[in-house]
Write an enzyme that holds these catalytic residues in place. Sequence first.
Site, PDB file in Angstrom:
ATOM      1  N   TYR A  37       0.816  -1.243   0.000  1.00 12.44           N
ATOM      2  CA  TYR A  37       0.000   0.000   0.000  1.00 12.44           C
ATOM      3  C   TYR A  37       0.839   1.278   0.000  1.00 12.44           C
ATOM      4  O   TYR A  37       2.037   1.242   0.194  1.00 12.44           O
ATOM      5  CB  TYR A  37      -1.080  -0.006   1.075  1.00 12.44           C
ATOM      6  N   GLU A  38       0.165   2.362  -0.289  1.00 11.07           N
ATOM      7  CA  GLU A  38       0.810   3.665  -0.540  1.00 11.07           C
ATOM      8  C   GLU A  38       1.917   3.533  -1.574  1.00 11.07           C
ATOM      9  O   GLU A  38       2.985   4.121  -1.462  1.00 11.07           O
ATOM     10  CB  GLU A  38       1.325   4.278   0.773  1.00 11.07           C
ATOM     11  N   GLY A  39       1.640   2.758  -2.604  1.00 11.42           N
ATOM     12  CA  GLY A  39       2.602   2.528  -3.689  1.00 11.42           C
ATOM     13  C   GLY A  39       3.352   1.242  -3.449  1.00 11.42           C
ATOM     14  O   GLY A  39       4.049   1.107  -2.448  1.00 11.42           O
TER      15      GLY A  39
END
Lengths: 388, 262, 405
Positions: free
Chosen positions: A363-365
């Site tokens: 998550y978050e990239g």
Amino acid sequence: MIDYGFTEEQLMIQELARQIAEERVRPVRAQLDEEGSHSAEIMQVLAESDLFAVFIPEEYGGLGGGALELCIATEELSKVCGGVAVSYAATALGAYPIMLGGSDEQKKKYLPAIASGEKLAAFGITEPNAGSDAGGVETTAEKDGDSYILNGSKIFITNGGVADIYTVIAMTDRSRGARGASCFILEKGMEGFEFGKEEDKMGIRASATRELIFTDCRVPAENLISREGMGFILSMRTFDHSRPGIGAQAVGIAQGALNEAVDYASERIQFGQPVSSFQAIRHLIADMATKVEAARTLVYQAARQVDSGAKNISKLSAMSKLFASEIAMEVTTNAVQIFGGYGYMREYPAEKFMRDAKITQIYEGTSQIQREVIGLEVIKEAKFRDKK
Amino acid sequence: MKIVVCIKQVPDTTEVRINPKTNTLIREGVESIINPFDLNALEEGLRIKEKMNGELIALSMGPPQAESALKEAIALGCDSGILLTDRAFAGADTWATSYTLSRGIRRIGEVDLIICGKQAIDGDTAQVGPSIAEMLDIPCITYVRKIEEIDKSNIKAQRMMEGGYHLLESSLPALITVVKEINEPRLPSLRGKMRARKEEIIKYSAADIVCEIDSIGQMGSPTVVEKIFAPPVRDKGTMIKGEPSEAAAKLVSELKEKGVLL
Amino acid sequence: MSIKVDLEKCTGCGFCVNYCPFDAISMRSRQEDSLPASRFRRYAKIEDSCNLCGACIDSCPLHAISMERAEKKERVPLKDYKDLWVFAEQREGKIEEVSYELLGKGRELADKRGCSLVAVLLGDDISSEAEKLIHAGADKVFFIEDPLLANFTDEPYTQALSWLIEEEKPEIILMGATTIGRAFASRVAAKIWTGLTADCTELDIDTERGLLLQTRPAFGGNIMATILTEHNRPQMATVRYKVFKPLKSDPSRKGEVIEKKYPGKLSSRTSILEIIKDTTQEINLSEADIIVAGGRGLGKPENFKLVEELAQALGGAVGASRAAVDADWIPYAHQVGQTGRTVAPKLYIALGISGAIQHQVGMRSAGTIIAINKDPHAPIFNIANYGIVGDVFEVVPALIRELKK
């Protein structure tokens, strides 16, 4: 004890977050994990301890810290439970678009309630067809008089349903692709704003992850952050600020797993001696500890860079998240190995750390996206260096 | 409403051991903590203060280092902290401790409610609370597990008893001692910790609280410790092996043989 | 009064530093503190946090540490005080078992001291209980009756007993360390300025000095201390349930029963509004002969039934570790340990309890301890008389079947 050059306030944050993690989170973490439930009580404790205030400016009811303070608290919570930690950190994520691009009125309206912990926040960008590709957002925001009408949905939203304040990316001009995205502040309870599927996750199960559904949801124009078309840039800046926080979560998870593994290795007797006395285990522990320390140093460095107000923080931010999350996965996997058969059992904490660690690479990239960010930056810098 | 909570800084007793060979205490890395029951007393004090808009003072007797316990109390939300500290207080037993604390409370002035933890974990005597009440000539309710009502002049509280509880009513000023069940103590807040760092702890010596020297410290203590020694060591027990049904049968027959079970 | 370090003997070895329970000894440089030169560079300094416990005195291999005690004077003429009293605690007219246990021990001590054993009974309309106290070993019973003494509140009880002490001057008073006894004894000792030792596990008479030797656990049971009240009278002590044994009641025993009249009017600023019995707690844990306790190892609240079933099969009471109580599997009243109750049953069975020191403190004086736990390294096995390493859910049902045979 390693001296990380923390201020007295930062040491207080660390001590308090550690105390909360040990006294309030540890006794219930297995239960929260099993039930897959977000704990409002623990959020209440974090709120009463002022931990939500650490990353909010003083003029908006905060204590005036920044990314480093957020990292310190997140790391300590993660040492015990990555799920609780992400519920905390995701509030910062949801607050960042307001802090970075919001007007004074918007800040005054929303930040104090976040700082006091009265309201949790969440950030919504991901959609079924838009994960790493932010340009693929299909949620639309159509201007109608002095408001916007939102339609569409967001998935995998951390704190979805439990947060009161949502910063959401929607397209105001689909023809412009990513440049047509805008960021809005939504409040729980707005007409046409509902919650959908609750996810049943592999790890970080003590956090809520839910779908947001917008059906002709009317949002006042004053809730637009910055101006139309700024959504994508705002998202990228938000991630630049928040990624060290995920790095800190990863470092905390890795450290928590390492601590458990070391304790176990010192107690577990095989062939008449503690397994920690075998070189194979001892060297494994040495490598784990060294890598965790390296990741931590990188995370703190990235957080300090963010807080310094420097402009080019994308690379270091992405590096800290990439490295720490990869280390977390490696270290937690090895922690399970050290526990042997017990490590594979739900009854012991090792496997939970491993499950919790995985998400930090996603998550978050994803790690792949982080490498893209880092690679592009490094190549860009090289060109600049050649010109000099 | 003025409330005083008496707190004690204690060594984390679970860490203290005795060396059976030399008969002496082994003290390695033992941390000092606020007596856990006193945290319940502080929490109850904070709740009453918040409800009735009162003033809450934490009071302790101890060496200068006990200041850190009072700072912790301020971080939790107490308005101020007072430390009774003097070489002359050293060696006090429960009588002299209660006397000193009662004089400290007199020095504070008019107090409506005094709250103590039911006992300290290093001494486990549960004597100081009721003794202070006697020395101040006020009523006392021990082992309070719930305050049902409190106003400016009265308190209604549940006293825990063996096999049940008593509901008591008492006029104020009064002293209560609280059990763990009464509440869950809060954790400090960052703002509280920051305030505690700056706040001065008030220190009173024996002269400040007008104590007669033969009523405090070792001089004022009726009891003396004749000797300390290691508790008798339990014999190493028997581990019963085998399948569950086998082990259960062995255990029951062993217990019957030894007369533990009839 | 203070602890003194003989600087000529002190070598600065630092032994004493680790033995001080109050962290009150530091090793310092003689030169920096401007002390006379010695071939030893360092010395032990007693800091202000010293509590005069004396632990360091024995620790010093060179006998360089000593305690200077100030001479204390007799607070009262000691020779005027005689006889051993036992406070006979009654609840709703019935005498608590612990009082009979104290009469059992009191008989032995009174004989050793060569004095009378007196039971003191406070209540309302309770004279009929007095004979039982004689049968249990008392030579004499004093009783005071008053409506305010029917149920315990601390003020009238304190007024009555303090007056009686001043009238009759007992040398020793023993009370049960019950919720009543602890509060009551403290208040009386505070009022008449005498020593009180809580929770004695052993009592004896030093016949030479005529003193009561009061031994009790300290520091959470990790050490024992023998305590004296030298210059004040009476010497007061409390004792928990089940520490001593009652004598067999002997209806042929004869003794005096004397009613005492309090000269003034008893008063109380506290009133009892209601007495509520906890029906979930059918057997008082402190009085139970058999306790079956469950801990975190049971995993879920539903599994706690297993503890109840075994307790039922044995006719015992149900206890719990702090972990089980904190998880809300069972009410706090059942908690055994440092922050719960201290128990001393004949048989204690720990199911899925790891046995942290905080738990051990509350049950280590049980007669026989049985531990069943699947972790062979659980500390509970260190103090258990019998241990079974195994799954509680397999062993306990087997045990219940075996008991029902």
